[in-house]
Scaffold this motif. Structure first.
Motif, PDB file in Angstrom:
ATOM      1  N   GLN A  65     117.389  24.416  41.470  1.00 32.91           N
ATOM      2  CA  GLN A  65     117.359  24.665  40.031  1.00 32.91           C
ATOM      3  C   GLN A  65     117.482  23.371  39.242  1.00 32.91           C
ATOM      4  O   GLN A  65     118.199  22.454  39.644  1.00 32.91           O
ATOM      5  CB  GLN A  65     118.494  25.604  39.623  1.00 32.91           C
ATOM      6  CG  GLN A  65     118.238  27.048  39.970  1.00 32.91           C
ATOM      7  CD  GLN A  65     117.113  27.658  39.168  1.00 32.91           C
ATOM      8  OE1 GLN A  65     115.942  27.519  39.508  1.00 32.91           O
ATOM      9  NE2 GLN A  65     117.456  28.349  38.107  1.00 32.91           N
ATOM     10  N   GLY A  66     116.801  23.336  38.121  1.00 30.40           N
ATOM     11  CA  GLY A  66     116.877  22.199  37.220  1.00 30.40           C
ATOM     12  C   GLY A  66     115.827  21.156  37.536  1.00 30.40           C
ATOM     13  O   GLY A  66     115.032  21.293  38.458  1.00 30.40           O
ATOM     14  N   VAL A  67     115.837  20.124  36.734  1.00 30.32           N
ATOM     15  CA  VAL A  67     114.913  19.006  36.901  1.00 30.32           C
ATOM     16  C   VAL A  67     115.656  17.898  37.634  1.00 30.32           C
ATOM     17  O   VAL A  67     116.718  17.457  37.195  1.00 30.32           O
ATOM     18  CB  VAL A  67     114.396  18.507  35.535  1.00 30.32           C
ATOM     19  CG1 VAL A  67     113.505  17.290  35.703  1.00 30.32           C
ATOM     20  CG2 VAL A  67     113.670  19.632  34.802  1.00 30.32           C
ATOM     21  N   LEU A  68     115.096  17.472  38.754  1.00 34.40           N
ATOM     22  CA  LEU A  68     115.721  16.420  39.557  1.00 34.40           C
ATOM     23  C   LEU A  68     115.191  15.058  39.129  1.00 34.40           C
ATOM     24  O   LEU A  68     113.985  14.833  39.114  1.00 34.40           O
ATOM     25  CB  LEU A  68     115.416  16.648  41.047  1.00 34.40           C
ATOM     26  CG  LEU A  68     115.830  17.992  41.624  1.00 34.40           C
ATOM     27  CD1 LEU A  68     115.431  18.079  43.084  1.00 34.40           C
ATOM     28  CD2 LEU A  68     117.321  18.217  41.460  1.00 34.40           C
ATOM     29  N   ASP A  69     116.108  14.179  38.803  1.00 35.74           N
ATOM     30  CA  ASP A  69     115.735  12.823  38.438  1.00 35.74           C
ATOM     31  C   ASP A  69     115.267  12.088  39.696  1.00 35.74           C
ATOM     32  O   ASP A  69     115.835  12.257  40.775  1.00 35.74           O
ATOM     33  CB  ASP A  69     116.950  12.116  37.821  1.00 35.74           C
ATOM     34  CG  ASP A  69     116.596  10.779  37.257  1.00 35.74           C
ATOM     35  OD1 ASP A  69     116.613   9.795  38.040  1.00 35.74           O
ATOM     36  OD2 ASP A  69     116.294  10.699  36.054  1.00 35.74           O
ATOM     37  N   PHE A  70     114.251  11.249  39.551  1.00 33.34           N
ATOM     38  CA  PHE A  70     113.725  10.513  40.701  1.00 33.34           C
ATOM     39  C   PHE A  70     114.748   9.550  41.307  1.00 33.34           C
ATOM     40  O   PHE A  70     114.596   9.125  42.447  1.00 33.34           O
ATOM     41  CB  PHE A  70     112.453   9.752  40.325  1.00 33.34           C
ATOM     42  CG  PHE A  70     111.270  10.647  40.102  1.00 33.34           C
ATOM     43  CD1 PHE A  70     110.833  11.510  41.086  1.00 33.34           C
ATOM     44  CD2 PHE A  70     110.596  10.620  38.903  1.00 33.34           C
ATOM     45  CE1 PHE A  70     109.739  12.335  40.886  1.00 33.34           C
ATOM     46  CE2 PHE A  70     109.497  11.435  38.686  1.00 33.34           C
ATOM     47  CZ  PHE A  70     109.069  12.301  39.674  1.00 33.34           C
ATOM     48  N   SER A  71     115.789   9.224  40.588  1.00 32.33           N
ATOM     49  CA  SER A  71     116.794   8.310  41.115  1.00 32.33           C
ATOM     50  C   SER A  71     117.770   9.016  42.065  1.00 32.33           C
ATOM     51  O   SER A  71     118.524   8.354  42.770  1.00 32.33           O
ATOM     52  CB  SER A  71     117.570   7.647  39.971  1.00 32.33           C
ATOM     53  OG  SER A  71     118.330   8.612  39.267  1.00 32.33           O
ATOM     54  N   LEU A  72     117.764  10.347  42.067  1.00 37.02           N
ATOM     55  CA  LEU A  72     118.642  11.090  42.966  1.00 37.02           C
ATOM     56  C   LEU A  72     118.138  10.933  44.398  1.00 37.02           C
ATOM     57  O   LEU A  72     116.950  11.077  44.663  1.00 37.02           O
ATOM     58  CB  LEU A  72     118.694  12.568  42.576  1.00 37.02           C
ATOM     59  CG  LEU A  72     119.252  12.868  41.189  1.00 37.02           C
ATOM     60  CD1 LEU A  72     119.086  14.339  40.857  1.00 37.02           C
ATOM     61  CD2 LEU A  72     120.711  12.463  41.109  1.00 37.02           C
ATOM     62  N   ILE A  73     119.061  10.663  45.291  1.00 35.92           N
ATOM     63  CA  ILE A  73     118.686  10.380  46.672  1.00 35.92           C
ATOM     64  C   ILE A  73     119.362  11.372  47.614  1.00 35.92           C
ATOM     65  O   ILE A  73     120.544  11.671  47.471  1.00 35.92           O
ATOM     66  CB  ILE A  73     119.090   8.942  47.060  1.00 35.92           C
ATOM     67  CG1 ILE A  73     118.331   7.955  46.169  1.00 35.92           C
ATOM     68  CG2 ILE A  73     118.835   8.668  48.533  1.00 35.92           C
ATOM     69  CD1 ILE A  73     118.782   6.537  46.290  1.00 35.92           C
ATOM     70  N   GLY A  74     118.607  11.881  48.566  1.00 32.22           N
ATOM     71  CA  GLY A  74     119.177  12.656  49.654  1.00 32.22           C
ATOM     72  C   GLY A  74     119.322  14.148  49.426  1.00 32.22           C
ATOM     73  O   GLY A  74     119.881  14.837  50.285  1.00 32.22           O
ATOM     74  N   ILE A  75     118.823  14.691  48.319  1.00 31.43           N
ATOM     75  CA  ILE A  75     118.997  16.122  48.058  1.00 31.43           C
ATOM     76  C   ILE A  75     118.256  16.952  49.098  1.00 31.43           C
ATOM     77  O   ILE A  75     118.827  17.839  49.734  1.00 31.43           O
ATOM     78  CB  ILE A  75     118.534  16.478  46.631  1.00 31.43           C
ATOM     79  CG1 ILE A  75     119.473  15.820  45.620  1.00 31.43           C
ATOM     80  CG2 ILE A  75     118.492  17.983  46.436  1.00 31.43           C
ATOM     81  CD1 ILE A  75     119.026  15.944  44.195  1.00 31.43           C
ATOM     82  N   LEU A  76     116.984  16.673  49.287  1.00 29.81           N
ATOM     83  CA  LEU A  76     116.197  17.409  50.271  1.00 29.81           C
ATOM     84  C   LEU A  76     116.696  17.142  51.687  1.00 29.81           C
ATOM     85  O   LEU A  76     116.759  18.044  52.524  1.00 29.81           O
ATOM     86  CB  LEU A  76     114.719  17.052  50.137  1.00 29.81           C
ATOM     87  CG  LEU A  76     113.727  17.880  50.924  1.00 29.81           C
ATOM     88  CD1 LEU A  76     113.853  19.363  50.607  1.00 29.81           C
ATOM     89  CD2 LEU A  76     112.305  17.410  50.636  1.00 29.81           C
ATOM     90  N   SER A  77     117.111  15.923  51.927  1.00 30.75           N
ATOM     91  CA  SER A  77     117.651  15.558  53.237  1.00 30.75           C
ATOM     92  C   SER A  77     118.907  16.360  53.563  1.00 30.75           C
ATOM     93  O   SER A  77     119.083  16.844  54.691  1.00 30.75           O
ATOM     94  CB  SER A  77     117.957  14.060  53.266  1.00 30.75           C
ATOM     95  OG  SER A  77     118.614  13.710  54.455  1.00 30.75           O
ATOM     96  N   LYS A  78     119.794  16.505  52.592  1.00 25.72           N
ATOM     97  CA  LYS A  78     121.038  17.257  52.798  1.00 25.72           C
ATOM     98  C   LYS A  78     120.741  18.720  53.112  1.00 25.72           C
ATOM     99  O   LYS A  78     121.273  19.291  54.066  1.00 25.72           O
ATOM    100  CB  LYS A  78     121.914  17.137  51.543  1.00 25.72           C
ATOM    101  CG  LYS A  78     123.174  17.946  51.576  1.00 25.72           C
ATOM    102  CD  LYS A  78     124.225  17.325  52.440  1.00 25.72           C
ATOM    103  CE  LYS A  78     125.533  18.071  52.222  1.00 25.72           C
ATOM    104  NZ  LYS A  78     126.484  17.868  53.250  1.00 25.72           N
ATOM    105  N   LEU A  79     119.861  19.340  52.308  1.00 24.08           N
ATOM    106  CA  LEU A  79     119.518  20.741  52.529  1.00 24.08           C
ATOM    107  C   LEU A  79     118.845  20.936  53.887  1.00 24.08           C
ATOM    108  O   LEU A  79     119.202  21.845  54.640  1.00 24.08           O
ATOM    109  CB  LEU A  79     118.583  21.235  51.421  1.00 24.08           C
ATOM    110  CG  LEU A  79     119.220  21.427  50.050  1.00 24.08           C
ATOM    111  CD1 LEU A  79     118.156  21.500  48.975  1.00 24.08           C
ATOM    112  CD2 LEU A  79     120.090  22.660  50.041  1.00 24.08           C
ATOM    113  N   SER A  80     117.878  20.100  54.201  1.00 26.81           N
ATOM    114  CA  SER A  80     117.174  20.249  55.477  1.00 26.81           C
ATOM    115  C   SER A  80     118.105  19.971  56.653  1.00 26.81           C
ATOM    116  O   SER A  80     117.987  20.593  57.708  1.00 26.81           O
ATOM    117  CB  SER A  80     115.945  19.358  55.538  1.00 26.81           C
ATOM    118  OG  SER A  80     116.289  17.992  55.469  1.00 26.81           O
ATOM    119  N   GLY A  81     119.059  19.068  56.464  1.00 30.47           N
ATOM    120  CA  GLY A  81     120.032  18.784  57.521  1.00 30.47           C
ATOM    121  C   GLY A  81     120.921  19.974  57.820  1.00 30.47           C
ATOM    122  O   GLY A  81     121.195  20.285  58.987  1.00 30.47           O
ATOM    123  N   ILE A  82     121.386  20.641  56.767  1.00 28.46           N
ATOM    124  CA  ILE A  82     122.207  21.845  56.960  1.00 28.46           C
ATOM    125  C   ILE A  82     121.415  22.900  57.711  1.00 28.46           C
ATOM    126  O   ILE A  82     121.913  23.504  58.672  1.00 28.46           O
ATOM    127  CB  ILE A  82     122.688  22.394  55.596  1.00 28.46           C
ATOM    128  CG1 ILE A  82     123.683  21.432  54.952  1.00 28.46           C
ATOM    129  CG2 ILE A  82     123.294  23.790  55.755  1.00 28.46           C
ATOM    130  CD1 ILE A  82     123.961  21.722  53.478  1.00 28.46           C
TER     131      ILE A  82
END
Length: 121
Positions: free
Chosen positions: A63-80
């Motif tokens: 949810q929401g708009v992810l800023d391009f400076s955010l790092i590791g969001i997809l990595s964290k979810l896929s890791g779980i």
């Protein structure tokens, strides 16, 4: 972080030409490379003339708009999900990321992410 469930079954497929795709539907992703033309869409909107298709996907978006400076969001979810032996198909847009899992793993995926502090809406 909130994850919003996409409330319909999805299909991942390959098509031979753009004219096979109904671009007037409300949900689809197109990916084109020098090797293929891929489509993710609601299963009911899958073109008749697919080269290959894989049905039975469910998904959610961050949810929401992810800023391009955010790092590791997809990595964290896929890791779980990987820790729970759940494979994913990820698609990103300008605003956010979408994660698809096979229908038979959907509830387990939501449970795993909830137990790690994600809110499902």
């Amino acid at each position: 972080m909130e994850l919003k469930i996409i409330n319909y079954e999805l299909t991942v497929c390959k098509v031979s030409k753009f004219s096979d795709i109904d671009v007037d539907t409300d949900f689809y992703f197109i990916g084109k490379t020098d090797e293929e033309l891929s489509l993710v869409c609601r299963s009911e909107d899958t073109p008749q003339n697919t080269i290959e298709r894989d049905d039975g996907w469910r998904g959610f978006r961050i949810q929401g708009v992810l800023d391009f400076s955010l790092i590791g969001i997809l990595s964290k979810l896929s890791g779980i999900l990987a820790e729970h032996k759940i494979g994913i198909f990820a698609v990103s847009t300008y605003n956010t990321d979408y994660i698809l899992v096979k229908e038979e793993n959907f509830e387990r995926a939501l449970d795993a992410l909830t137990s790690e502090g994600y809110t499902i809406v």
